[in-house]
Design a protein around this motif. Structure first.
Motif, PDB file in Angstrom:
ATOM      1  N   VAL A  23     -35.591 -36.680  -0.192  1.00  0.00           N
ATOM      2  CA  VAL A  23     -35.901 -37.132   1.166  1.00  0.00           C
ATOM      3  C   VAL A  23     -34.931 -36.434   2.106  1.00  0.00           C
ATOM      4  O   VAL A  23     -33.711 -36.595   1.986  1.00  0.00           O
ATOM      5  CB  VAL A  23     -35.798 -38.661   1.293  1.00  0.00           C
ATOM      6  CG1 VAL A  23     -36.212 -39.092   2.698  1.00  0.00           C
ATOM      7  CG2 VAL A  23     -36.679 -39.353   0.250  1.00  0.00           C
ATOM      8  N   MET A  24     -35.482 -35.671   3.038  1.00  0.00           N
ATOM      9  CA  MET A  24     -34.674 -34.745   3.834  1.00  0.00           C
ATOM     10  C   MET A  24     -34.788 -35.048   5.319  1.00  0.00           C
ATOM     11  O   MET A  24     -35.874 -35.243   5.854  1.00  0.00           O
ATOM     12  CB  MET A  24     -35.135 -33.315   3.559  1.00  0.00           C
ATOM     13  CG  MET A  24     -34.370 -32.232   4.298  1.00  0.00           C
ATOM     14  SD  MET A  24     -34.890 -30.600   3.702  1.00  0.00           S
ATOM     15  CE  MET A  24     -34.028 -29.532   4.865  1.00  0.00           C
ATOM     16  N   MET A  25     -33.646 -35.083   5.960  1.00  0.00           N
ATOM     17  CA  MET A  25     -33.573 -35.208   7.411  1.00  0.00           C
ATOM     18  C   MET A  25     -34.227 -34.004   8.072  1.00  0.00           C
ATOM     19  O   MET A  25     -33.968 -32.864   7.695  1.00  0.00           O
ATOM     20  CB  MET A  25     -32.100 -35.301   7.834  1.00  0.00           C
ATOM     21  CG  MET A  25     -31.827 -35.203   9.319  1.00  0.00           C
ATOM     22  SD  MET A  25     -30.045 -35.015   9.672  1.00  0.00           S
ATOM     23  CE  MET A  25     -29.455 -36.669   9.367  1.00  0.00           C
ATOM     24  N   VAL A  26     -35.095 -34.273   9.070  1.00  0.00           N
ATOM     25  CA  VAL A  26     -35.665 -33.185   9.874  1.00  0.00           C
ATOM     26  C   VAL A  26     -35.605 -33.577  11.351  1.00  0.00           C
ATOM     27  O   VAL A  26     -35.705 -34.761  11.667  1.00  0.00           O
ATOM     28  CB  VAL A  26     -37.120 -32.856   9.461  1.00  0.00           C
ATOM     29  CG1 VAL A  26     -37.176 -32.274   8.076  1.00  0.00           C
ATOM     30  CG2 VAL A  26     -38.025 -34.067   9.580  1.00  0.00           C
ATOM     31  N   ASN A  41     -32.943 -39.894  21.638  1.00  0.00           N
ATOM     32  CA  ASN A  41     -31.776 -39.006  21.694  1.00  0.00           C
ATOM     33  C   ASN A  41     -31.364 -38.500  20.317  1.00  0.00           C
ATOM     34  O   ASN A  41     -30.185 -38.335  20.026  1.00  0.00           O
ATOM     35  CB  ASN A  41     -30.604 -39.693  22.396  1.00  0.00           C
ATOM     36  CG  ASN A  41     -30.887 -39.971  23.852  1.00  0.00           C
ATOM     37  OD1 ASN A  41     -31.566 -39.187  24.513  1.00  0.00           O
ATOM     38  ND2 ASN A  41     -30.391 -41.083  24.362  1.00  0.00           N
ATOM     39  N   TRP A  42     -32.369 -38.280  19.463  1.00  0.00           N
ATOM     40  CA  TRP A  42     -32.216 -37.726  18.124  1.00  0.00           C
ATOM     41  C   TRP A  42     -31.561 -38.689  17.129  1.00  0.00           C
ATOM     42  O   TRP A  42     -31.068 -38.262  16.085  1.00  0.00           O
ATOM     43  CB  TRP A  42     -31.470 -36.393  18.143  1.00  0.00           C
ATOM     44  CG  TRP A  42     -32.163 -35.301  18.881  1.00  0.00           C
ATOM     45  CD1 TRP A  42     -31.712 -34.656  19.992  1.00  0.00           C
ATOM     46  CD2 TRP A  42     -33.438 -34.703  18.569  1.00  0.00           C
ATOM     47  NE1 TRP A  42     -32.617 -33.706  20.415  1.00  0.00           N
ATOM     48  CE2 TRP A  42     -33.698 -33.710  19.554  1.00  0.00           C
ATOM     49  CE3 TRP A  42     -34.388 -34.896  17.568  1.00  0.00           C
ATOM     50  CZ2 TRP A  42     -34.850 -32.919  19.558  1.00  0.00           C
ATOM     51  CZ3 TRP A  42     -35.547 -34.122  17.583  1.00  0.00           C
ATOM     52  CH2 TRP A  42     -35.760 -33.148  18.555  1.00  0.00           C
ATOM     53  N   LYS A  43     -31.588 -39.967  17.389  1.00  0.00           N
ATOM     54  CA  LYS A  43     -31.084 -40.933  16.403  1.00  0.00           C
ATOM     55  C   LYS A  43     -32.011 -40.935  15.189  1.00  0.00           C
ATOM     56  O   LYS A  43     -33.220 -40.752  15.307  1.00  0.00           O
ATOM     57  CB  LYS A  43     -31.013 -42.331  17.021  1.00  0.00           C
ATOM     58  CG  LYS A  43     -29.930 -42.472  18.075  1.00  0.00           C
ATOM     59  CD  LYS A  43     -29.888 -43.889  18.624  1.00  0.00           C
ATOM     60  CE  LYS A  43     -28.806 -44.027  19.685  1.00  0.00           C
ATOM     61  NZ  LYS A  43     -28.754 -45.400  20.257  1.00  0.00           N
ATOM     62  N   PRO A  44     -31.458 -41.171  13.995  1.00  0.00           N
ATOM     63  CA  PRO A  44     -32.285 -41.124  12.782  1.00  0.00           C
ATOM     64  C   PRO A  44     -33.152 -42.369  12.640  1.00  0.00           C
ATOM     65  O   PRO A  44     -32.739 -43.482  12.989  1.00  0.00           O
ATOM     66  CB  PRO A  44     -31.241 -41.068  11.664  1.00  0.00           C
ATOM     67  CG  PRO A  44     -30.053 -41.779  12.233  1.00  0.00           C
ATOM     68  CD  PRO A  44     -30.035 -41.427  13.699  1.00  0.00           C
ATOM     69  N   ASP A  45     -34.344 -42.178  12.090  1.00  0.00           N
ATOM     70  CA  ASP A  45     -35.247 -43.279  11.783  1.00  0.00           C
ATOM     71  C   ASP A  45     -34.934 -43.745  10.364  1.00  0.00           C
ATOM     72  O   ASP A  45     -35.511 -43.245   9.387  1.00  0.00           O
ATOM     73  CB  ASP A  45     -36.699 -42.819  11.899  1.00  0.00           C
ATOM     74  CG  ASP A  45     -37.690 -43.977  11.775  1.00  0.00           C
ATOM     75  OD1 ASP A  45     -37.309 -45.017  11.205  1.00  0.00           O
ATOM     76  OD2 ASP A  45     -38.839 -43.827  12.232  1.00  0.00           O
ATOM     77  N   LEU A  46     -34.023 -44.694  10.244  1.00  0.00           N
ATOM     78  CA  LEU A  46     -33.570 -45.134   8.931  1.00  0.00           C
ATOM     79  C   LEU A  46     -34.610 -45.992   8.219  1.00  0.00           C
ATOM     80  O   LEU A  46     -34.624 -46.055   6.979  1.00  0.00           O
ATOM     81  CB  LEU A  46     -32.239 -45.877   9.058  1.00  0.00           C
ATOM     82  CG  LEU A  46     -31.092 -45.035   9.638  1.00  0.00           C
ATOM     83  CD1 LEU A  46     -29.798 -45.837   9.681  1.00  0.00           C
ATOM     84  CD2 LEU A  46     -30.895 -43.749   8.830  1.00  0.00           C
ATOM     85  N   GLY A 104     -27.697 -30.829  17.252  1.00  0.00           N
ATOM     86  CA  GLY A 104     -26.325 -31.165  17.602  1.00  0.00           C
ATOM     87  C   GLY A 104     -26.018 -32.646  17.507  1.00  0.00           C
ATOM     88  O   GLY A 104     -24.946 -33.087  17.936  1.00  0.00           O
ATOM     89  N   TYR A 105     -26.947 -33.443  16.941  1.00  0.00           N
ATOM     90  CA  TYR A 105     -26.695 -34.874  16.796  1.00  0.00           C
ATOM     91  C   TYR A 105     -25.648 -35.103  15.699  1.00  0.00           C
ATOM     92  O   TYR A 105     -25.637 -34.409  14.677  1.00  0.00           O
ATOM     93  CB  TYR A 105     -27.981 -35.629  16.439  1.00  0.00           C
ATOM     94  CG  TYR A 105     -27.782 -37.132  16.407  1.00  0.00           C
ATOM     95  CD1 TYR A 105     -27.732 -37.858  17.590  1.00  0.00           C
ATOM     96  CD2 TYR A 105     -27.611 -37.806  15.208  1.00  0.00           C
ATOM     97  CE1 TYR A 105     -27.522 -39.237  17.579  1.00  0.00           C
ATOM     98  CE2 TYR A 105     -27.399 -39.180  15.182  1.00  0.00           C
ATOM     99  CZ  TYR A 105     -27.362 -39.892  16.367  1.00  0.00           C
ATOM    100  OH  TYR A 105     -27.141 -41.249  16.354  1.00  0.00           O
ATOM    101  N   VAL A 106     -24.781 -36.082  15.920  1.00  0.00           N
ATOM    102  CA  VAL A 106     -23.783 -36.479  14.932  1.00  0.00           C
ATOM    103  C   VAL A 106     -24.021 -37.941  14.577  1.00  0.00           C
ATOM    104  O   VAL A 106     -24.060 -38.806  15.460  1.00  0.00           O
ATOM    105  CB  VAL A 106     -22.347 -36.290  15.471  1.00  0.00           C
ATOM    106  CG1 VAL A 106     -21.332 -36.715  14.419  1.00  0.00           C
ATOM    107  CG2 VAL A 106     -22.112 -34.834  15.869  1.00  0.00           C
TER     108      VAL A 106
END
Length: 372
Positions: free
Chosen positions: A102-105, A132-137, A161-163
């Motif tokens: 499962v990979m972050m995109v 703002n590019w937050k991950p969909d957990l 550039g999201y951290v």
């Protein structure tokens, strides 16, 4: 051929050195040896015997790398030819045919191609631009099952550039623990934080974590091709076995320069130089996009060396990139290489004068074609 062409790298390799203005660089304007080293250090480098060196990385280099991570020593480190080799070795060490990843995109898509070539199945979970590019957990957990063997991340993220916030990192670790899977995180931009506050590594948060690093991005030394893997001692021993079948060793001069650059004070100096460049160029980029009204917009990056710009022009991103390169002599990276049309990536670690010149050409070209 059993592996797909890596579009992002192939496109850059074909064109980045042949255009008058290259705005696709993903790191910072590279150092010269004269800028980076003292005369005595240069003399030491030029008197180095050009032998192989220790194939898993010199002990001094692995020791200095280990100091960047918690509860780590040289036996937790494998030195590689850049972080690209690190990614290849990590996948072949951890995964087996039939596994799911499962990979972050969006993401640097090298791992996606490697996973497919290995007979594994990659699945996506998204960073959400509208948030703002937050991950969909929730999406991440929905993709997990008994076949999953790895969660693949890129933090700081390429290209947004999201951290990840600490609470997001902990949530991902909890999901990995629940399904007893590996976390593999590409951390090649670690240290290039706009606020000059370095964020934590995933390494040390969970016993099934492997991360990469390298000198190409945050350190502005891509020509050295020096990367590394950090992980549990037994797993790192296994990665060395794969390394013997790939490149055997990184270059001896890269080892020597890496030992210098990663000394604490020198490392701080290098990162300060690059973060200063990043902040100055981000301001220029924001001012440029504002001139184009609502046709261009982007979420400001928190780290890294690039911006991922969304546009509203009636044109495909690859068509736009090709037209600008062929007709106007300026190269931007199409969002298509990330599977995201209507976006393009610009590297903001370039020299200021080149960036300003490139933006002037882009503005004239966009105004000419789209009457804006």
């Amino acid at each position: 051929m059993n592996i797909r062409t890596f579009d992002l790298e192939r496109i850059q390799s074909l064109y980045e050195n042949t255009v008058p203005i290259n705005l696709t660089e993903s790191g910072f304007h590279p150092y010269t040896l004269e800028e980076l080293l003292t005369p005595d250090q240069i003399k030491m480098i030029t008197s180095t015997v050009l032998g192989y060196g220790q194939t898993n990385g010199s002990i001094p280099l692995r020791q200095i790398i280990s100091q960047l991570y918690p509860n780590c020593n040289e036996d937790n480190i494998l030195v590689t030819n850049g972080s690209a080799e690190a990614n290849f070795i990590a996948c072949h060490t951890i995964l087996k045919p039939g596994d799911e990843v499962v990979m972050m995109v969006p993401n640097y898509m090298q791992i996606w191609g490697i996973v497919e070539e290995m007979g594994c199945t990659p699945k996506k979970f998204h960073l959400k631009e509208e948030h703002n590019w937050k991950p969909d957990l929730e999406e991440l957990e929905s993709k997990m099952n008994s076949k999953t063997n790895m969660i693949a991340l890129c933090n700081p993220n390429n290209p947004t550039g999201y951290v990840l916030r600490l609470e997001e990192m902990k949530a991902i670790v909890n999901i990995a623990k629940k399904y007893d899977v590996w976390i593999y995180c590409d951390e090649v931009y670690k240290g290039a934080d706009l606020d000059n506050v370095e964020k934590p590594s995933f390494y040390g948060m969970y016993d099934k974590v492997m991360v990469n690093g390298g000198l190409s991005k945050a350190y502005a030394l891509p020509g050295l091709r020096l990367g590394w893997l950090v992980g549990p001692e037994k797993l790192i021993a296994n990665t060395w076995a794969y390394h013997d079948y790939t490149s055997i060793t990184a270059g001896i001069l890269s080892h020597k320069i890496g030992e210098i650059v990663l000394q604490p004070e020198k490392r701080k100096e290098v990162l300060r130089r690059n973060i200063s460049m990043l902040n100055e160029n981000l301001k220029i980029t924001q001012e440029w996009t504002e001139k184009h009204g609502d046709s261009l917009e982007f979420v400001p990056p928190k780290a890294g060396g690039m911006v991922f710009i969304k546009y509203k022009y009636p044109i495909n991103s690859t068509e736009l990139s090709d037209w600008l390169r062929l007709e106007k002599g300026v190269f931007i990276l199409a969002g298509d290489v990330y599977g995201m049309d209507k976006h393009f990536r610009i590297g903001i670690g370039a020299e200021k004068k080149e960036l300003i010149k490139g933006y002037e050409i882009l503005s004239n070209a966009l105004n000419e074609r789209f009457n804006v």
